[in-house]
Design a protein around this motif. Structure first.
Motif, PDB file in Angstrom:
ATOM      1  N   PHE A  96       7.470 -24.534   5.674  1.00 20.38           N
ATOM      2  CA  PHE A  96       6.496 -24.059   4.699  1.00 20.38           C
ATOM      3  C   PHE A  96       5.496 -25.152   4.333  1.00 20.38           C
ATOM      4  N   ALA A  97       5.828 -26.403   4.634  1.00 23.03           N
ATOM      5  CA  ALA A  97       4.953 -27.532   4.320  1.00 23.03           C
ATOM      6  C   ALA A  97       5.075 -28.570   5.430  1.00 23.03           C
ATOM      7  N   PRO A  98       4.468 -28.307   6.586  1.00 20.12           N
ATOM      8  CA  PRO A  98       4.611 -29.274   7.683  1.00 20.12           C
ATOM      9  C   PRO A  98       3.852 -30.566   7.408  1.00 20.12           C
ATOM     10  N   ASP A  99       4.430 -31.647   7.850  1.00 27.88           N
ATOM     11  CA  ASP A  99       3.744 -32.931   7.751  1.00 27.88           C
ATOM     12  C   ASP A  99       2.441 -32.845   8.540  1.00 27.88           C
ATOM     13  N   GLY A 100       1.397 -33.470   8.018  1.00 28.43           N
ATOM     14  CA  GLY A 100       0.131 -33.574   8.752  1.00 28.43           C
ATOM     15  C   GLY A 100      -0.809 -32.391   8.603  1.00 28.43           C
ATOM     16  N   ILE A 101      -0.378 -31.331   7.926  1.00 27.10           N
ATOM     17  CA  ILE A 101      -1.245 -30.168   7.702  1.00 27.10           C
ATOM     18  C   ILE A 101      -1.231 -29.891   6.211  1.00 27.10           C
ATOM     19  N   GLU A 102      -2.392 -29.972   5.603  1.00 30.80           N
ATOM     20  CA  GLU A 102      -2.451 -29.869   4.150  1.00 30.80           C
ATOM     21  C   GLU A 102      -2.220 -28.458   3.625  1.00 30.80           C
ATOM     22  N   ARG A 103      -2.878 -27.471   4.245  1.00 34.77           N
ATOM     23  CA  ARG A 103      -2.787 -26.108   3.711  1.00 34.77           C
ATOM     24  C   ARG A 103      -2.625 -25.085   4.829  1.00 34.77           C
ATOM     25  N   PHE A 104      -1.814 -24.067   4.575  1.00 37.48           N
ATOM     26  CA  PHE A 104      -1.635 -22.990   5.549  1.00 37.48           C
ATOM     27  C   PHE A 104      -2.975 -22.335   5.875  1.00 37.48           C
ATOM     28  N   ALA A 105      -3.791 -22.090   4.856  1.00 39.97           N
ATOM     29  CA  ALA A 105      -5.073 -21.411   5.067  1.00 39.97           C
ATOM     30  C   ALA A 105      -5.945 -22.167   6.067  1.00 39.97           C
ATOM     31  N   ASP A 106      -5.928 -23.489   6.015  1.00 41.41           N
ATOM     32  CA  ASP A 106      -6.724 -24.282   6.960  1.00 41.41           C
ATOM     33  C   ASP A 106      -6.205 -24.097   8.387  1.00 41.41           C
ATOM     34  N   ALA A 107      -4.895 -24.186   8.537  1.00 37.68           N
ATOM     35  CA  ALA A 107      -4.307 -24.000   9.873  1.00 37.68           C
ATOM     36  C   ALA A 107      -4.540 -22.570  10.359  1.00 37.68           C
ATOM     37  N   TRP A 108      -4.455 -21.610   9.469  1.00 36.24           N
ATOM     38  CA  TRP A 108      -4.688 -20.207   9.829  1.00 36.24           C
ATOM     39  C   TRP A 108      -6.113 -20.023  10.371  1.00 36.24           C
ATOM     40  N   ASN A 109      -7.070 -20.667   9.725  1.00 33.00           N
ATOM     41  CA  ASN A 109      -8.465 -20.551  10.169  1.00 33.00           C
ATOM     42  C   ASN A 109      -8.705 -21.210  11.516  1.00 33.00           C
ATOM     43  N   ARG A 110      -7.874 -22.171  11.885  1.00 34.76           N
ATOM     44  CA  ARG A 110      -8.005 -22.865  13.179  1.00 34.76           C
ATOM     45  C   ARG A 110      -7.103 -22.269  14.258  1.00 34.76           C
ATOM     46  N   ARG A 111      -6.279 -21.289  13.913  1.00 36.62           N
ATOM     47  CA  ARG A 111      -5.266 -20.755  14.826  1.00 36.62           C
ATOM     48  C   ARG A 111      -5.901 -20.234  16.119  1.00 36.62           C
ATOM     49  N   VAL A 112      -5.033 -20.116  17.104  1.00 38.40           N
ATOM     50  CA  VAL A 112      -5.400 -19.563  18.403  1.00 38.40           C
ATOM     51  C   VAL A 112      -4.502 -18.350  18.624  1.00 38.40           C
ATOM     52  N   ASP A 113      -5.082 -17.260  19.066  1.00 38.50           N
ATOM     53  CA  ASP A 113      -4.305 -16.063  19.360  1.00 38.50           C
ATOM     54  C   ASP A 113      -4.004 -16.062  20.856  1.00 38.50           C
ATOM     55  N   ILE A 114      -2.731 -16.123  21.187  1.00 34.95           N
ATOM     56  CA  ILE A 114      -2.297 -16.103  22.578  1.00 34.95           C
ATOM     57  C   ILE A 114      -1.430 -14.861  22.751  1.00 34.95           C
ATOM     58  N   GLU A 115      -1.977 -13.853  23.400  1.00 32.09           N
ATOM     59  CA  GLU A 115      -1.245 -12.606  23.661  1.00 32.09           C
ATOM     60  C   GLU A 115      -0.615 -12.030  22.394  1.00 32.09           C
ATOM     61  N   GLY A 116      -1.338 -12.089  21.287  1.00 32.71           N
ATOM     62  CA  GLY A 116      -0.837 -11.562  20.022  1.00 32.71           C
ATOM     63  C   GLY A 116       0.011 -12.535  19.236  1.00 32.71           C
ATOM     64  N   PHE A 117       0.250 -13.723  19.772  1.00 32.80           N
ATOM     65  CA  PHE A 117       1.020 -14.742  19.062  1.00 32.80           C
ATOM     66  C   PHE A 117       0.048 -15.607  18.250  1.00 32.80           C
ATOM     67  N   PRO A 118       0.230 -15.708  16.938  1.00 29.95           N
ATOM     68  CA  PRO A 118      -0.598 -16.634  16.159  1.00 29.95           C
ATOM     69  C   PRO A 118      -0.042 -18.052  16.326  1.00 29.95           C
ATOM     70  N   VAL A 119      -0.829 -18.916  16.928  1.00 33.63           N
ATOM     71  CA  VAL A 119      -0.358 -20.263  17.277  1.00 33.63           C
ATOM     72  C   VAL A 119      -1.259 -21.294  16.614  1.00 33.63           C
ATOM     73  N   CYS A 120      -0.642 -22.324  16.065  1.00 37.48           N
ATOM     74  CA  CYS A 120      -1.421 -23.439  15.526  1.00 37.48           C
ATOM     75  C   CYS A 120      -2.298 -24.025  16.623  1.00 37.48           C
ATOM     76  N   HIS A 121      -3.464 -24.452  16.235  1.00 39.34           N
ATOM     77  CA  HIS A 121      -4.348 -25.160  17.158  1.00 39.34           C
ATOM     78  C   HIS A 121      -3.626 -26.415  17.643  1.00 39.34           C
ATOM     79  N   ILE A 122      -3.877 -26.810  18.863  1.00 35.88           N
ATOM     80  CA  ILE A 122      -3.215 -27.996  19.431  1.00 35.88           C
ATOM     81  C   ILE A 122      -3.444 -29.229  18.556  1.00 35.88           C
ATOM     82  N   ASP A 123      -4.601 -29.342  17.915  1.00 31.95           N
ATOM     83  CA  ASP A 123      -4.857 -30.491  17.040  1.00 31.95           C
ATOM     84  C   ASP A 123      -3.897 -30.494  15.847  1.00 31.95           C
TER      85      ASP A 123
END
Length: 160
Positions: A96-123
């Motif tokens: 729920f609070a990964p190191d190195g990522i401040e907010r879920f909303a930020d990661a959500w906005n950078r996400r990549v959709d791979i075949e319907g899988f919401p995936v964190c951006h590689i960065d």
């Protein structure tokens, strides 16, 4: 312990869609869904820490076959920072609070959709691995960074 499999990711995706859960694959399982050529023993999920999301998560995990104790259900419902589950059909790390990522909303906005899988951006995956500073993560960082460069060259989605 069996390795993380695509089928497990599908089960998570399908069940979490039914329960309307906001989450992202993160860690090595997320990188694997992006195409990283490696293996891992569990699925790693970054889950949005919102009360309704956490309550839905408990129901979804039980539907998937996780035998949650009352204490685990309470930790999930309140969004404890990190929960490891080994009492289901596969091993699952919920973050729920990964190191190195401040907010879920930020990661959500950078996400990549791979075949319907919401995936964190590689960065974000790299930032999280670097911030944990665990030995096994430090060892995988050069390969993840090399993979990132490959993605940048192959896909416009991963521009630097």
């Amino acid at each position: 312990m069996a390795a993380f499999e695509y089928r497990q990711a599908q089960e998570i995706r399908d069940c979490f869609q039914r329960h309307d859960i906001r989450y992202l694959f993160i860690g090595k399982s997320g990188a694997i869904l992006l195409g990283f050529p490696d293996t891992t023993q569990d699925a790693d999920l970054f889950v949005e820490k919102a009360p309704e999301n956490c309550r839905a998560l408990v129901a979804a995990l039980r539907e998937l076959g996780f035998d949650l104790t009352d204490a685990q259900a309470a930790e999930l419902a309140r969004g404890k920072d990190f929960i490891q589950l080994k009492n289901g059909p596969f091993d699952l790390d919920l973050i729920f609070a990964p190191d190195g990522i401040e907010r879920f909303a930020d990661a959500w906005n950078r996400r990549v959709d791979i075949e319907g899988f919401p995936v964190c951006h590689i960065d974000d995956i790299i930032a999280s691995k670097a911030a944990t500073n665990r030995q096994k993560d430090r060892e995988s960082l050069p390969r993840l960074r090399s993979f990132r460069e490959y993605l940048v060259q192959q896909r416009r989605t991963f521009r630097s």
